[in-house]
Design a protein around this motif. Structure first.
Motif, PDB file in Angstrom:
ATOM      1  N   TYR A   1       0.858  -1.183   0.000  1.00  0.00           N
ATOM      2  CA  TYR A   1       0.000   0.000   0.000  1.00  0.00           C
ATOM      3  C   TYR A   1       0.892   1.229   0.000  1.00  0.00           C
ATOM      4  O   TYR A   1       1.505   1.580   1.003  1.00  0.00           O
ATOM      5  CB  TYR A   1      -0.926   0.013   1.218  1.00  0.00           C
ATOM      6  N   ILE A   2       0.982   1.855  -1.170  1.00  0.00           N
ATOM      7  CA  ILE A   2       1.760   3.098  -1.279  1.00  0.00           C
ATOM      8  C   ILE A   2       0.752   4.222  -1.490  1.00  0.00           C
ATOM      9  O   ILE A   2       0.101   4.274  -2.540  1.00  0.00           O
ATOM     10  CB  ILE A   2       2.755   3.048  -2.457  1.00  0.00           C
ATOM     11  N   PRO A   3       0.561   5.054  -0.489  1.00  0.00           N
ATOM     12  CA  PRO A   3      -0.452   6.104  -0.658  1.00  0.00           C
ATOM     13  C   PRO A   3      -0.067   7.085  -1.758  1.00  0.00           C
ATOM     14  O   PRO A   3       1.124   7.303  -2.021  1.00  0.00           O
ATOM     15  CB  PRO A   3      -0.500   6.793   0.710  1.00  0.00           C
ATOM     16  N   ALA A   4      -1.086   7.667  -2.395  1.00  0.00           N
ATOM     17  CA  ALA A   4      -0.836   8.641  -3.466  1.00  0.00           C
ATOM     18  C   ALA A   4      -0.235   9.912  -2.872  1.00  0.00           C
ATOM     19  O   ALA A   4      -0.553  10.274  -1.740  1.00  0.00           O
ATOM     20  CB  ALA A   4      -2.143   8.958  -4.163  1.00  0.00           C
ATOM     21  N   MET A   5       0.642  10.530  -3.627  1.00  0.00           N
ATOM     22  CA  MET A   5       1.204  11.802  -3.176  1.00  0.00           C
ATOM     23  C   MET A   5       0.359  12.918  -3.782  1.00  0.00           C
ATOM     24  O   MET A   5       0.334  13.083  -5.014  1.00  0.00           O
ATOM     25  CB  MET A   5       2.657  11.928  -3.621  1.00  0.00           C
ATOM     26  N   GLU A   6      -0.384  13.586  -2.919  1.00  0.00           N
ATOM     27  CA  GLU A   6      -1.300  14.613  -3.407  1.00  0.00           C
ATOM     28  C   GLU A   6      -0.549  15.694  -4.179  1.00  0.00           C
ATOM     29  O   GLU A   6       0.605  15.989  -3.875  1.00  0.00           O
ATOM     30  CB  GLU A   6      -2.041  15.261  -2.234  1.00  0.00           C
ATOM     31  N   GLY A   7      -1.223  16.278  -5.166  1.00  0.00           N
ATOM     32  CA  GLY A   7      -0.607  17.333  -5.958  1.00  0.00           C
ATOM     33  C   GLY A   7      -0.306  18.554  -5.111  1.00  0.00           C
ATOM     34  O   GLY A   7      -0.953  18.791  -4.086  1.00  0.00           O
ATOM     35  N   ALA A   8       0.677  19.317  -5.518  1.00  0.00           N
ATOM     36  CA  ALA A   8       1.060  20.513  -4.753  1.00  0.00           C
ATOM     37  C   ALA A   8       0.068  21.647  -5.006  1.00  0.00           C
ATOM     38  O   ALA A   8      -0.551  21.713  -6.067  1.00  0.00           O
ATOM     39  CB  ALA A   8       2.460  20.938  -5.163  1.00  0.00           C
ATOM     40  N   ASP A   9      -0.081  22.499  -4.007  1.00  0.00           N
ATOM     41  CA  ASP A   9      -0.974  23.661  -4.131  1.00  0.00           C
ATOM     42  C   ASP A   9      -0.183  24.847  -4.675  1.00  0.00           C
ATOM     43  O   ASP A   9       0.942  25.084  -4.255  1.00  0.00           O
ATOM     44  CB  ASP A   9      -1.560  24.027  -2.765  1.00  0.00           C
TER      45      ASP A   9
END
Lengths: 120, 567
Positions: B205-213
């Motif tokens: 389980y590799i969580p997604a890296m949310e996009g930068a703001d």
């Protein structure tokens, strides 16, 4: 004699060897522990899935609120609401502004009124 | 019963039981250990990363672009036709979606044998709450997560949009797409017979890296002022297009940028490419008189002239290189350099250019960035067109002097004025203030960057004083004047080639305020206005509108030349 012999046989037949009994008990304990752990994991897994579902719904609700809030306080909407209520607002002129500064000379936290000549 | 019979029966039963258990065990082992079954139960899912937000300069307070769960409104035409509820449902949908009921009914009847048809896609649930509550037979919703722009057609050209594949396709969305997009995660797990994930069997389980703001330098209040002023211009002059930019002089931050015509970001599919063009950076036009400021500033800096140098502007006509040059019917005679700008004399500026020489003229133009992209963080920026000296004809320097025979973008013109206002320092315009990763770490920070210094402080100050005369009585830019401040600027009324001849006009006004201590630079360009086309009439009022509110908004204080000189 014959009676004594029969009794001895019967007693021998019911004897459960102690090491084997111990082995059975340990296996049973392990098996029960395994089953308990398995069901606990299953339960926790289900709980996590449920919480994940809840989180998803909350995130959705949060995003919806953010969206509504952003729309509500957009300059266009603010102006529309002001107009709806018959209010005309414009940016203040310099002479309409009273400036308050931190009055460090007196005591921190107290403000000082800057009396602009235009305000007199 | 003999003991032999008992043993036979016991043996047969035990054997049967063992065979049965052995068979079940074998089958169980096959089901659990067989590779084929394993692969059927195993799943590998990509976890989609949420795209980052876009904020205005205030950061998290003002969201300009976000991800939002929306719904597709769908119907089952077959069910509706069978239930004979087509008209009733169409009316209900039309009421809530703001569409034509007859059209919806027509579309449903056209597909009467089908089980599925879209009525409207990407609808926010606020709009369809009624429909959902009623639970109408044959009407259903599909959940979707899309990129949503809370303010619709606000800041369209700057923000851009994300296409069906989730790729940024215009504006900031395109330019910083790699930051906004984030990295997808991975889930390797197993499912049960109903394809539900077995949480306990979860492997990787590799969580997604949310996009930068992304935080922009644009202030949504300034942007609103700009867009409102442009809308007024469009309503009044019905031009082919209009665009405006507001820049902070000291830093080069873009505070507002708008272009008309525009489009709704939430409905980008229906907008054609012409509407999507960011004219503020994507249209080259001959600037006309606004760029006289560049010629004069260059000549002042080179020491060719002073503000009081007298130039013979002839009697309205001047023959040079076999061609006639006019001053729009005005006969100015001998005028000072300051008056040449104030009255916008073509002849005077052309003569100054000749005094400077073509090499110097060309060099200064290049130093001001004419013919080069400014490097703003937006796709589709044009560089303008400036021919090399070897291709200049004899009259070229005289025409280039007052903004003909080359083309620029509005951003280049504004940047030229901001350079003059900034004591000669040319700043790189930028609109990405910072990019923050999902865990709050700042991964990019935009900031002021000096590109070069084409002119010195003396020439810049002299030029600012000269430009301030343009908005005085008798100047061409009187309509750009605001109470309590000195506005420095220049009008531009340039001819435009249309159908092979100079038959259309581009009116513009560019300037900065306060002239004595410049803070804000603004340009307004109006392309092919109907009727009056003078920059001082079509663009200057919009400039005033923007500047008047901006100085109040930023609480900019007026200054005097003496005060500034004493600093």
């Amino acid at each position: 004699m014959a009676r004594r012999k029969r009794n001895k046989k019967k007693v021998d037949g019911f004897v459960f060897p102690a090491p084997f009994a111990g082995f059975v008990v340990i296996v049973s304990v392990f098996a029960l522990a395994y089953l308990w752990l398995g069901s606990r994991c299953e339960m926790l897994g289900r709980e996590i899935k449920k919480e994940e579902g809840k989180k998803k719904i909350l995130v959705k609700r949060y995003l919806n609120e953010e969206y509504r809030w952003s729309r509500m306080k957009s300059p266009r909407n603010l102006e529309r609401v002001l107009n709806q209520n018959g209010m005309v607002m414009s940016w203040p002129r310099r002479d309409q502004i009273v400036r308050l500064y931190d009055n460090s000379e007196y005591r921190n936290g107290y403000a000082k009124l800057d009396r602009v000549v235009m305000n007199e | 019963m003999s003991s032999r019979g008992f043993y036979i029966r016991a043996f047969v039963s035990a054997t049967m039981l063992l065979v049965a258990l052995g068979g079940l065990g074998f089958r169980l082992a096959f089901l659990h250990l067989g590779g084929h079954q394993q692969s059927k139960r195993a799943i590998e899912r990509t976890i989609i990363a949420g795209r980052g937000y876009i904020f205005d300069c205030k950061g998290g307070d003002n969201i300009l672009a976000m991800n939002l769960g929306v719904k597709d409104v769908c119907v089952s035409p077959k069910t509706l036709v069978e239930n004979e509820t087509v008209d009733e449902v169409s009316a209900l949908l039309a009421r809530n979606l703001g569409k034509d009921a007859n059209k919806i009914a027509q579309n449903i009847r056209k597909r009467s044998v089908k089980e599925f048809a879209y009525v409207e896609r990407y609808v926010h649930e606020d709009r369809i709450a009624n429909i959902q509550e009623l639970k109408v037979d044959g009407v259903f919703m599909q959940d979707k997560t899309v990129r949503y722009y809370p303010q619709g057609n606000f800041m369209s050209h700057v923000l851009g949009f994300v296409n069906y594949e989730g790729v940024g396709s215009l504006g900031v969305e395109q330019r910083v797409d790699s930051y906004l997009r984030g990295s997808p995660g991975l889930l390797e797990s197993k499912v049960d017979a109903r394809r539900r994930e077995l949480y306990t069997k979860r492997g990787t389980y590799i969580p997604a890296m949310e996009g930068a703001d992304v935080t922009l330098t644009i202030d949504q209040n300034i942007q609103y002022m700009v867009e409102k002023a442009l809308d007024e211009v469009v309503a009044k002059h019905n031009p082919k297009g209009a665009w405006a930019i507001v820049q902070r002089i000291e830093t080069g931050e873009i505070l507002g940028m708008a272009s008309r015509p525009s489009f709704n970001l939430n409905d980008f599919r229906t907008a054609d490419s012409d509407l999507k063009l960011n004219r503020a950076i994507g249209v080259n036009f001959e600037p006309g008189s606004t760029m006289k400021a560049l010629t004069i500033a260059a000549a002042l800096n080179a020491g060719v002239i002073t503000p009081s140098t007298m130039i013979d502007c002839e009697n309205g006509q001047w023959f040079y290189g076999g061609r006639v040059l006019t001053d729009g019917g005005h006969s100015y005679g001998i005028m000072s350099v300051a008056d040449i700008i104030k009255k916008s004399s073509n002849i005077g500026t052309a003569k100054i250019a000749l005094m400077m020489g073509r090499k110097l003229q060309y060099d200064y133009m290049k130093q001001f960035g004419v013919g080069d992209r400014m490097g703003i963080e937006l796709p589709g920026e044009e560089a303008g067109v400036l021919a090399p000296i070897k291709r200049w004809s004899k009259i070229c320097p005289t025409r280039i002097a007052f903004g003909q025979a080359y083309s620029v973008t509005a951003l280049q013109v504004l940047n030229t004025f901001c350079t003059i206002a900034n004591n000669g320092y040319r700043m790189k315009p930028y609109l990405v203030k910072q990019i923050t990763s999902g865990d709050g770490e700042v991964i990019y920070r935009g900031g002021p960057k000096v590109v070069n210094r084409p002119i010195g402080v003396t020439a810049a100050n002299e030029m600012a004083k000269i430009l301030a005369t343009v908005t005085e009585n008798g100047g061409t830019g009187r309509r750009a004047r605001i109470d309590g401040f000195t506005v420095a600027g220049k009008t531009g009324t340039a001819q435009k080639v249309k159908d092979g001849t100079y038959s259309a006009w581009v009116g513009s006004f560019v300037g900065f305020v306060p002239a004595e201590n410049p803070q804000i630079g603004v340009i307004v360009v109006v392309d092919e206005p109907e009727g009056v086309h003078a920059g001082g009439v079509v663009a200057a009022p919009a400039f005033r509108e923007i500047v008047d509110q901006t100085v109040s908004y930023f609480d900019i204080q007026p200054a005097t030349w003496t005060e500034v000189a004493q600093r």
